[in-house]
Design a protein around this motif. Structure first.
Motif, PDB file in Angstrom:
ATOM      1  N   ARG A   1     -53.000 -16.251-114.704  1.00 26.90           N
ATOM      2  CA  ARG A   1     -53.330 -16.543-116.097  1.00 26.90           C
ATOM      3  C   ARG A   1     -54.832 -16.399-116.357  1.00 26.90           C
ATOM      4  O   ARG A   1     -55.259 -16.079-117.461  1.00 26.90           O
ATOM      5  CB  ARG A   1     -52.863 -17.962-116.434  1.00 26.90           C
ATOM      6  CG  ARG A   1     -53.141 -18.424-117.860  1.00 26.90           C
ATOM      7  CD  ARG A   1     -52.349 -17.603-118.875  1.00 26.90           C
ATOM      8  NE  ARG A   1     -50.927 -17.746-118.717  1.00 26.90           N
ATOM      9  CZ  ARG A   1     -50.181 -18.713-119.275  1.00 26.90           C
ATOM     10  NH1 ARG A   1     -50.756 -19.628-120.011  1.00 26.90           N
ATOM     11  NH2 ARG A   1     -48.883 -18.750-119.095  1.00 26.90           N
ATOM     12  N   SER A  31     -58.173 -24.441-115.213  1.00 24.19           N
ATOM     13  CA  SER A  31     -56.999 -24.427-114.342  1.00 24.19           C
ATOM     14  C   SER A  31     -55.759 -24.028-115.125  1.00 24.19           C
ATOM     15  O   SER A  31     -55.672 -24.255-116.338  1.00 24.19           O
ATOM     16  CB  SER A  31     -56.785 -25.799-113.690  1.00 24.19           C
ATOM     17  OG  SER A  31     -56.546 -26.785-114.676  1.00 24.19           O
ATOM     18  N   SER A  32     -54.803 -23.428-114.412  1.00 26.95           N
ATOM     19  CA  SER A  32     -53.540 -23.020-114.999  1.00 26.95           C
ATOM     20  C   SER A  32     -52.458 -23.120-113.939  1.00 26.95           C
ATOM     21  O   SER A  32     -52.686 -22.776-112.774  1.00 26.95           O
ATOM     22  CB  SER A  32     -53.617 -21.580-115.521  1.00 26.95           C
ATOM     23  OG  SER A  32     -52.340 -21.129-115.946  1.00 26.95           O
ATOM     24  N   VAL A  33     -51.294 -23.616-114.313  1.00 24.73           N
ATOM     25  CA  VAL A  33     -50.206 -23.741-113.344  1.00 24.73           C
ATOM     26  C   VAL A  33     -49.601 -22.377-113.023  1.00 24.73           C
ATOM     27  O   VAL A  33     -48.925 -22.215-112.004  1.00 24.73           O
ATOM     28  CB  VAL A  33     -49.106 -24.686-113.860  1.00 24.73           C
ATOM     29  CG1 VAL A  33     -49.647 -26.100-113.984  1.00 24.73           C
ATOM     30  CG2 VAL A  33     -48.544 -24.208-115.198  1.00 24.73           C
ATOM     31  N   LYS A  34     -49.839 -21.392-113.882  1.00 28.03           N
ATOM     32  CA  LYS A  34     -49.277 -20.065-113.676  1.00 28.03           C
ATOM     33  C   LYS A  34     -50.318 -19.139-113.055  1.00 28.03           C
ATOM     34  O   LYS A  34     -51.393 -18.943-113.612  1.00 28.03           O
ATOM     35  CB  LYS A  34     -48.765 -19.479-114.999  1.00 28.03           C
ATOM     36  CG  LYS A  34     -47.598 -20.248-115.591  1.00 28.03           C
ATOM     37  CD  LYS A  34     -47.043 -19.550-116.826  1.00 28.03           C
ATOM     38  CE  LYS A  34     -45.835 -20.303-117.373  1.00 28.03           C
ATOM     39  NZ  LYS A  34     -45.264 -19.625-118.570  1.00 28.03           N
ATOM     40  N   ARG A  35     -49.982 -18.565-111.905  1.00 23.07           N
ATOM     41  CA  ARG A  35     -50.892 -17.651-111.232  1.00 23.07           C
ATOM     42  C   ARG A  35     -51.128 -16.416-112.096  1.00 23.07           C
ATOM     43  O   ARG A  35     -50.234 -15.914-112.762  1.00 23.07           O
ATOM     44  CB  ARG A  35     -50.311 -17.226-109.882  1.00 23.07           C
ATOM     45  CG  ARG A  35     -50.249 -18.343-108.857  1.00 23.07           C
ATOM     46  CD  ARG A  35     -49.471 -17.902-107.630  1.00 23.07           C
ATOM     47  NE  ARG A  35     -50.115 -16.779-106.963  1.00 23.07           N
ATOM     48  CZ  ARG A  35     -51.085 -16.900-106.062  1.00 23.07           C
ATOM     49  NH1 ARG A  35     -51.520 -18.104-105.723  1.00 23.07           N
ATOM     50  NH2 ARG A  35     -51.623 -15.842-105.505  1.00 23.07           N
ATOM     51  N   THR A  56     -55.382 -19.537-110.190  1.00 20.26           N
ATOM     52  CA  THR A  56     -54.968 -20.728-110.927  1.00 20.26           C
ATOM     53  C   THR A  56     -56.136 -21.658-111.240  1.00 20.26           C
ATOM     54  O   THR A  56     -55.962 -22.643-111.952  1.00 20.26           O
ATOM     55  CB  THR A  56     -53.914 -21.528-110.133  1.00 20.26           C
ATOM     56  OG1 THR A  56     -54.489 -21.929-108.879  1.00 20.26           O
ATOM     57  CG2 THR A  56     -52.667 -20.688-109.887  1.00 20.26           C
ATOM     58  N   ARG A  57     -57.343 -21.353-110.720  1.00 20.87           N
ATOM     59  CA  ARG A  57     -58.485 -22.237-110.958  1.00 20.87           C
ATOM     60  C   ARG A  57     -59.789 -21.444-110.934  1.00 20.87           C
ATOM     61  O   ARG A  57     -59.930 -20.475-110.179  1.00 20.87           O
ATOM     62  CB  ARG A  57     -58.531 -23.337-109.890  1.00 20.87           C
ATOM     63  CG  ARG A  57     -59.619 -24.388-110.158  1.00 20.87           C
ATOM     64  CD  ARG A  57     -59.547 -25.528-109.166  1.00 20.87           C
ATOM     65  NE  ARG A  57     -60.604 -26.500-109.438  1.00 20.87           N
ATOM     66  CZ  ARG A  57     -60.490 -27.503-110.294  1.00 20.87           C
ATOM     67  NH1 ARG A  57     -59.363 -27.667-110.970  1.00 20.87           N
ATOM     68  NH2 ARG A  57     -61.488 -28.361-110.485  1.00 20.87           N
ATOM     69  N   GLY A  70     -51.976 -22.579-122.256  1.00 21.44           N
ATOM     70  CA  GLY A  70     -51.609 -22.923-120.895  1.00 21.44           C
ATOM     71  C   GLY A  70     -52.759 -23.082-119.932  1.00 21.44           C
ATOM     72  O   GLY A  70     -52.568 -23.062-118.712  1.00 21.44           O
ATOM     73  N   THR A 100     -56.097 -25.491-118.839  1.00 20.78           N
ATOM     74  CA  THR A 100     -56.798 -26.766-118.980  1.00 20.78           C
ATOM     75  C   THR A 100     -58.265 -26.577-118.627  1.00 20.78           C
ATOM     76  O   THR A 100     -58.585 -25.934-117.624  1.00 20.78           O
ATOM     77  CB  THR A 100     -56.186 -27.829-118.060  1.00 20.78           C
ATOM     78  OG1 THR A 100     -54.814 -28.027-118.412  1.00 20.78           O
ATOM     79  CG2 THR A 100     -56.921 -29.155-118.185  1.00 20.78           C
TER      80      THR A 100
END
Length: 330
Positions: A277, A271-275, A295-296, A234, A236
């Motif tokens: 992570r 980056s990740s859409v889930k906080r 998230t980044r 999850g 990128t």
């Protein structure tokens, strides 16, 4: 299953660790420019060079428990300064001082130079046995009367500096980074070629200037595998390498080739859409708060390289030192 937190420690670090660390002759006469270099005065004497390296070791050891950037700036210049300053920040966090600096098996490669900066290289070893480490130290003096500062220190995998050619008085000859002068490629072209290879792979333009190896094709493959692994969890990652503003230094070798010091910059964006992570860890400690990455995470890494350019064929990377120097989370 709940998603596991990904600790961001610069993917390049693990890729370098997992990649296995792995130099013909030309009958061309030296150019008139190179002949002039051989008639120039040496940057300093061997006795003075020994004093420089002794003074550096003494300063580094005084710094061990202060971990003070101002003290570091008195003995180092960029890119070494920025990289070692980042290491000091990490050591403040983990509360572990750097090891004592004691150079052994030292040999000097002092070029004849006209004008500034003056510079010289030194091969040395620190540590003992399985913990021993080779160094390809490069010291510079920007102007008359200025201090000699450690500017680069890649770690070669072999006694690479022993290939440097010395004249009858024991001094080395510089190679102009922008001139090919009997070489397979001009030393100054290596940063662009190496950056292209690590970013876009062995088929990238100019990537063919560099031979396959641990710090070239194998690192690219490992990075791509790492990106794929992170994507499955999850996260990128995009990674790009580029040349830097730092000088390229080169010395003529016994086979009429050149030994070259140069620096690349790597920009990584996680980056990740889930906080939650992402989390800061590894060599990024001290550069950003541990919980800064929600998230980044954007990082900047400097990588010093030592490479051998032959008269014919592809250049071989023989040493490196890398360190993340900035990190910003969101």
């Amino acid at each position: 299953m709940p998603a596991r937190t990904i600790t961001v420690a610069s993917l390049f670090t693990s890729c370098l660790l997992t990649a296995a660390m792995g130099t013909g002759c030309s009958g061309r006469s030296p150019s008139s420019a190179e002949a002039e270099k051989r008639s120039a005065a040496p940057a300093l004497s061997k006795e003075q060079a020994q004093q420089v390296i002794d003074s550096y070791a003494a300063g580094a050891n005084q710094l061990r428990h202060k971990l003070d950037r101002r003290a570091l700036a008195a003995i180092e210049a960029d890119p070494q300064l920025s990289m070692d300053d980042a290491s000091l920040k990490l050591r403040r966090v983990i509360k572990r001082p750097p090891p004592e600096v004691r150079f052994t098996n030292t040999s000097f490669y002092i070029p004849r130079v006209s004008g500034y900066p003056h510079w010289f290289a030194a091969a040395a070893v620190t540590g003992q046995g399985k913990r021993s480490m080779r160094h390809a130290l490069l010291f510079t003096q920007e102007k008359a009367g200025a201090p000699w500062l450690l500017t680069a220190n890649p770690y070669p995998t072999s006694d690479a500096l022993s290939t440097v050619a010395l004249d009858s008085e024991g001094y080395a000859t510089t190679v102009d980074p922008d001139e090919r002068n009997g070489l397979a490629t001009a030393p100054g072209k290596l940063p662009e070629a190496h950056a292209a290879l690590l970013t876009d792979g062995p088929t990238a333009p100019k990537a063919s200037l560099l031979a396959d190896g641990a710090q070239t094709s194998e690192t690219f493959k490992a990075l791509k595998q790492g990106e794929k692994s992170l994507a499955g969890r999850g996260v990128t990652l995009s990674s790009r390498f580029s040349p830097t503003q730092y000088r390229v230094y080169a010395l003529r070798t016994k086979d009429k080739g050149a030994l070259v010091w140069y620096v690349l910059k790597q920009n990584e964006a996680y980056s990740s859409v889930k906080r939650g992570r992402l989390a800061v860890g590894g060599d990024l400690l001290g550069l950003a708060p541990v919980k800064a990455a929600r998230t980044r995470m954007d990082t900047t890494v400097l990588v010093q390289y030592l490479a051998a350019v032959p008269p014919k064929g592809r250049a071989t990377v023989t040493g490196m030192y890398r360190k993340a120097v900035t990190a910003h989370g969101a």
